[in-house]
Design a protein around this motif. Sequence first.
Motif, PDB file in Angstrom:
ATOM      1  N   ASN A 129       0.814  -1.226   0.000  1.00 48.85           N
ATOM      2  CA  ASN A 129       0.000   0.000   0.000  1.00 48.85           C
ATOM      3  C   ASN A 129       0.840   1.265   0.000  1.00 48.85           C
ATOM      4  OD1 ASN A 129      -2.473  -1.330  -0.077  1.00 48.85           O
ATOM      5  ND2 ASN A 129      -2.298  -1.813   2.089  1.00 48.85           N
ATOM      6  N   ILE A 130       2.014   1.189   0.607  1.00 40.36           N
ATOM      7  CA  ILE A 130       2.863   2.391   0.616  1.00 40.36           C
ATOM      8  C   ILE A 130       3.368   2.655  -0.811  1.00 40.36           C
ATOM      9  CG2 ILE A 130       5.057   1.295   1.286  1.00 40.36           C
ATOM     10  CD1 ILE A 130       5.470   3.679   3.202  1.00 40.36           C
ATOM     11  N   SER A 131       3.644   1.573  -1.552  1.00 39.81           N
ATOM     12  CA  SER A 131       4.063   1.769  -2.954  1.00 39.81           C
ATOM     13  C   SER A 131       2.905   2.313  -3.783  1.00 39.81           C
ATOM     14  CB  SER A 131       4.521   0.466  -3.609  1.00 39.81           C
ATOM     15  OG  SER A 131       5.185  -0.364  -2.709  1.00 39.81           O
ATOM     16  N   THR A 132       1.692   1.862  -3.456  1.00 36.73           N
ATOM     17  CA  THR A 132       0.532   2.380  -4.190  1.00 36.73           C
ATOM     18  C   THR A 132       0.404   3.891  -3.969  1.00 36.73           C
ATOM     19  OG1 THR A 132      -0.551   0.276  -3.798  1.00 36.73           O
ATOM     20  CG2 THR A 132      -1.955   2.072  -4.545  1.00 36.73           C
ATOM     21  N   ILE A 133       0.637   4.337  -2.730  1.00 39.36           N
ATOM     22  CA  ILE A 133       0.526   5.795  -2.484  1.00 39.36           C
ATOM     23  C   ILE A 133       1.615   6.536  -3.251  1.00 39.36           C
ATOM     24  CG2 ILE A 133       0.286   7.634  -0.771  1.00 39.36           C
ATOM     25  CD1 ILE A 133      -0.320   5.592   1.345  1.00 39.36           C
ATOM     26  N   VAL A 134       2.826   5.954  -3.323  1.00 41.50           N
ATOM     27  CA  VAL A 134       3.882   6.618  -4.106  1.00 41.50           C
ATOM     28  C   VAL A 134       3.342   6.895  -5.509  1.00 41.50           C
ATOM     29  CG1 VAL A 134       6.168   6.385  -5.166  1.00 41.50           C
ATOM     30  CG2 VAL A 134       5.805   5.549  -2.850  1.00 41.50           C
ATOM     31  N   GLY A 135       2.754   5.867  -6.131  1.00 41.06           N
ATOM     32  CA  GLY A 135       2.207   6.034  -7.487  1.00 41.06           C
ATOM     33  C   GLY A 135       1.137   7.115  -7.539  1.00 41.06           C
ATOM     34  N   LYS A 136       0.334   7.206  -6.477  1.00 44.76           N
ATOM     35  CA  LYS A 136      -0.787   8.157  -6.488  1.00 44.76           C
ATOM     36  C   LYS A 136      -0.341   9.604  -6.264  1.00 44.76           C
ATOM     37  CE  LYS A 136      -4.400   4.977  -4.914  1.00 44.76           C
ATOM     38  NZ  LYS A 136      -5.597   5.282  -5.705  1.00 44.76           N
ATOM     39  N   LEU A 137       0.913   9.811  -5.854  1.00 44.41           N
ATOM     40  CA  LEU A 137       1.396  11.183  -5.654  1.00 44.41           C
ATOM     41  C   LEU A 137       1.526  11.919  -6.987  1.00 44.41           C
ATOM     42  CD1 LEU A 137       4.317  10.751  -3.077  1.00 44.41           C
ATOM     43  CD2 LEU A 137       2.064  11.747  -2.644  1.00 44.41           C
ATOM     44  N   GLY A 413      10.563  -4.992 -12.641  1.00 41.69           N
ATOM     45  CA  GLY A 413       9.388  -5.849 -12.505  1.00 41.69           C
ATOM     46  C   GLY A 413       8.193  -5.070 -11.990  1.00 41.69           C
ATOM     47  N   LEU A 414       8.443  -4.214 -11.011  1.00 47.69           N
ATOM     48  CA  LEU A 414       7.349  -3.436 -10.423  1.00 47.69           C
ATOM     49  C   LEU A 414       6.683  -2.562 -11.481  1.00 47.69           C
ATOM     50  CD1 LEU A 414       6.408  -3.411  -7.507  1.00 47.69           C
ATOM     51  CD2 LEU A 414       7.729  -1.345  -7.147  1.00 47.69           C
TER      52      LEU A 414
END
Length: 492
Positions: A129-137, A413-414
């Motif tokens: 979820n923390i990576s998802t927020i990075v994307g949403k910034l 990969g991400l």
Amino acid sequence: MTSTNADFFGHPVGLRTLFLTEMWERMSYYGMRALLVLYMTGAVTTANAGLGMSQLEAQAIYGIYVGMVYFLAVPGGWLADNLLGHQRAVFYGAVIIALGHLTLAVPIESGLFFGLGLVAIGTGLLKSNISTIVGKLYAQDDPRRDAGFTIFYMSINIGSVIGFLVCGYLGEKIGWHWGFGAAGVGMLLGVVQYTRTREWLGDAGREPNDMPQAKRSALARWASIVGVAAAVLVILFGTGVIDVKASVFAENFAYFLTTIAGLYFLYLYAFAGLDAAERKNVLLLFLLFVAAAAFWSGFDQSGGSLNLFARDFTDLNFLGYDMPVSWVQFFNPIYVVIFAPMFAAFWAWLGRRNLDPSLPLKFALGLFFMGMSFLVMLLAVGVALESAPIGLQWLLITYLLQTWGELALSPIGLSAFSRYSPKRYVGQMFGLWFLASAIGGVLAGLLGGEATDGGLSSMSPIFSYMVKYYLGIALVLVVLAYFFRERSKESR
Ligand code: GLN
């Protein structure tokens, strides 16, 4: 304050919040993980008493733990998407992780199971979820997104350097539980920092997906039923009412994870109503998935068999100081910090000349380096069989090769999973990417246990099997890369 008008190295200031939170989380994760197998297999009679477990059992527990940490990212992502919102999920996750490490800090044997369980649940809520927020910034077309993820990947590695140094020193030189406690304190610092600067995230990941309240309540009811059932199972295992050997559990867990992943890919390919181009992408991602799972099964030996090799067969005296065993592991994150910019520049340089390798080729390179790293270990085992302890340089070269492999595979990969996933499934595909880490983690425990069970002599056959298996998959990828060439060209 909105998330876009202030600056963190030219990025939205919310990235600073996430950078520091992930840094403390990884500090606690890798710091504790470095000690885990050493603690479990440590002699019960020494001053810093371990649990005296067999290699097979200890590494199976290690594998189950790493597998659970990444597997729980799947339900963790679902909960954030549908019920909690990503920001809340990260907060709860961080608090639960801290409680887990602090439980491990209490010097009682039964704390191990519940402590590890809490860390796994918390990481399931936090990590994806923390990576998802990075994307949403970033706005959809913001060109800074990839660079943002690169900065974020740095926080992972800075955190693990601190973890290996601090928890490793305290755990090995003072007492295991001091090391675990330090991991808990680190995560608590992360919680404080996250709470104080959470407003910088603005709306990124604040609320879950839009849906009618009745539907959300129904989902919440289902989630609670599953949660309670899972908690009962955990308690039955934890209190020994259900008694299974860790190695047997690990084997079945590996089958379970592989079956879920296989069925999910099958569903996407055959029954999700995708068009021909999307189905070709799913095949590509499946290929990357298999390669990534294999890769992590080698990479996660750092906390398992390679950790024990450092303890039992390597001379750790450096300028007269007996280094903690877990310090050897910090070479991986240090190499990442040094080489990540070089790899990024190298891909860009190749890209400008239209020579950027396709995704399967990059993954093949990752596995090639992993294969080479275990070839070096095979030589090291040979030298150690003649006269142990051997010099530190063997493990340093092994970790260097593994880091080059990681840089050819992990950050790429991400972004591949976000770019090539069918649009409606992006969130879940992110979870699937972590499922590859889960399978790799469990395999690492199983392989590592077999490798170290009989000391040096059991390492050679397992390591040579691993070399063949990594190089074999790399070769298949090179052949299949040909079929995906067209698609990769489109991505440039
Ligand atoms: N080293 C990376 C991290 O800790 C990747 C680990 C993994 O996916 N297995 O986030």
